[in-house]
Design an enzyme around this catalytic site. Structure first.
Site, PDB file in Angstrom:
ATOM      1  CB  SER A   1      -0.953  -0.046   1.202  1.00  0.00           C
ATOM      2  OG  SER A   1      -1.911   0.976   1.142  1.00  0.00           O
TER       3      SER A   1
ATOM      4  CG  ASP B   1      -7.401  -0.828  -3.659  1.00  0.00           C
ATOM      5  OD1 ASP B   1      -7.606   0.349  -3.335  1.00  0.00           O
ATOM      6  OD2 ASP B   1      -6.342  -1.432  -3.355  1.00  0.00           O
TER       7      ASP B   1
ATOM      8  CG  HIS C   1      -6.268  -1.069   0.191  1.00  0.00           C
ATOM      9  ND1 HIS C   1      -5.475  -0.757  -0.900  1.00  0.00           N
ATOM     10  CD2 HIS C   1      -5.538  -0.749   1.290  1.00  0.00           C
ATOM     11  CE1 HIS C   1      -4.323  -0.257  -0.471  1.00  0.00           C
ATOM     12  NE2 HIS C   1      -4.340  -0.245   0.845  1.00  0.00           N
TER      13      HIS C   1
END
Length: 336
Positions: free
Chosen positions: A172, A275, A305
């Site tokens: 991320s 996402d 996510h």
């Protein structure tokens, strides 16, 4: 509609039912409340990972301090205990945790890195970069780069051999950091003779929405399509980016805009279908490929996510982890 809209849909009833139980994305408010909520959300996943910790006799670990602008940060080195036939040095993975540049710490990935170190006979360096909003951009990005340079200068201390493989990786926000340091290193004469053999970007952020290039805007629709996705939605993502405080078009943050793509090391990118960051991950893979970089990427339909962490028992999450495992040797071997 996004050409990748179909990736938002769960490919099994099992996944659809599990995603429906996940917490909604929260608007960014008080930083400590957000941190507490994130810790609570990921606690179960962290406890599950701890169960796979290898015996302490199979690895060693040590924390080190790395000087950075305005202070120092902690990095945690893990290396397998050598067995017969090994010379005591291993390929090196430098890792950056996720958390919107504002959450998480060195403990977040500690257990999994210990397990992966033993499983794949590699040294790992877990970087505890400083967090926004207390330390806004470029603090965390520069910390991450200083840690990479420190690792390249100290392979003996880390029981590493860069000739056996040298990879920057992260999840991320950490995927953004890994991609950023890979590009910076590609342009830095310091890394001549000790170049990265690969970069691993897991569900990465690659460009700020307000800096979308005009020619790509029609390919960057997931920020709206998945704006109400669980775990991470559009408003939360924009909130994290506001806390970070990076200029939207700064190439060390919006790595899609960086001028050094052609010099980047081979990349493996994993992208969640449900996402807001999905389309920028896919586009980044394509831009790297068009620049001549060896790239492989996988998209996981219907997975939100960080869903592979929150829903580890699902088949799609097992595939996610299996795909990563199969690409670790590929990255150490320069994408071959």
């Amino acid at each position: 509609m996004s050409q990748y809209a179909h990736f938002s849909k769960a490919d099994s009833p099992e996944l659809a039912a599990a995603v429906a139980q996940l917490p909604p994305s929260q608007l960014i408010g008080d930083i400590q409340k957000v941190r507490d909520a994130a810790d609570a959300m990921f606690k179960g996943a962290a406890d599950a990972v701890k169960k796979i910790l290898p015996p302490e006799s199979t690895y060693t670990f040590q924390d080190h301090k790395v000087p950075v602008d305005g202070g120092e940060i902690t990095v945690r080195a893990v290396a397998p205990t050598p067995v017969d036939g090994e010379d005591g040095t291993f390929p090196l993975l430098v890792w950056y945790h996720g958390g919107g540049w504002a959450l998480g710490d060195i403990e977040q990935s500690d257990a999994i890195l210990r397990a992966l170190s033993v499983k794949f006979r590699m040294s790992t360096l877990n970087v505890d970069y400083r967090l926004a909003p207390e330390h806004p951009f470029p603090a965390g990005h520069d910390d991450s780069y200083y840690a990479l340079k420190w690792a390249a200068e100290n392979p003996t201390l880390l029981k590493a051999s860069l000739a056996k493989g040298f990879v920057a990786g992260g999840q991320s926000a950490g995927g953004n950091l890994a991609g950023s340091v890979a590009l910076r290193a590609a342009e830095d004469p310091f890394f001549e003779g000790r170049k990265l053999t690969g970069q691993y970007l897991q569900i990465p952020a690659t460009v700020h929405p307000s800096a979308y290039p005009e020619k790509y805007k029609s390919e960057l629709l997931s920020i709206e399509q998945n704006k109400d996705a669980p775990v991470l939605g559009k408003d939360a993502m924009l909130g994290f980016e506001k806390w970070l405080g990076a200029p939207p078009d700064h190439p060390n943050f919006s790595i899609l805009l960086h001028p050094a793509h052609a010099k980047a090391p081979p990349a493996y990118i994993q992208i969640s279908g449900l996402d807001p960051l999905r389309d920028e991950g896919i586009l980044y893979a394509k831009v790297l490929q068009e620049a001549g970089v060896t790239v492989q990427y996988d998209v996981y339909p219907g997975l939100p996510h960080a869903g592979q962490q929150l829903l580890p028992d699902l088949e799609i999450s097992k595939k996610f982890h299996g795909d990563l495992y199969s690409h670790i040797p590929w990255l150490f071997n320069g994408g071959k």
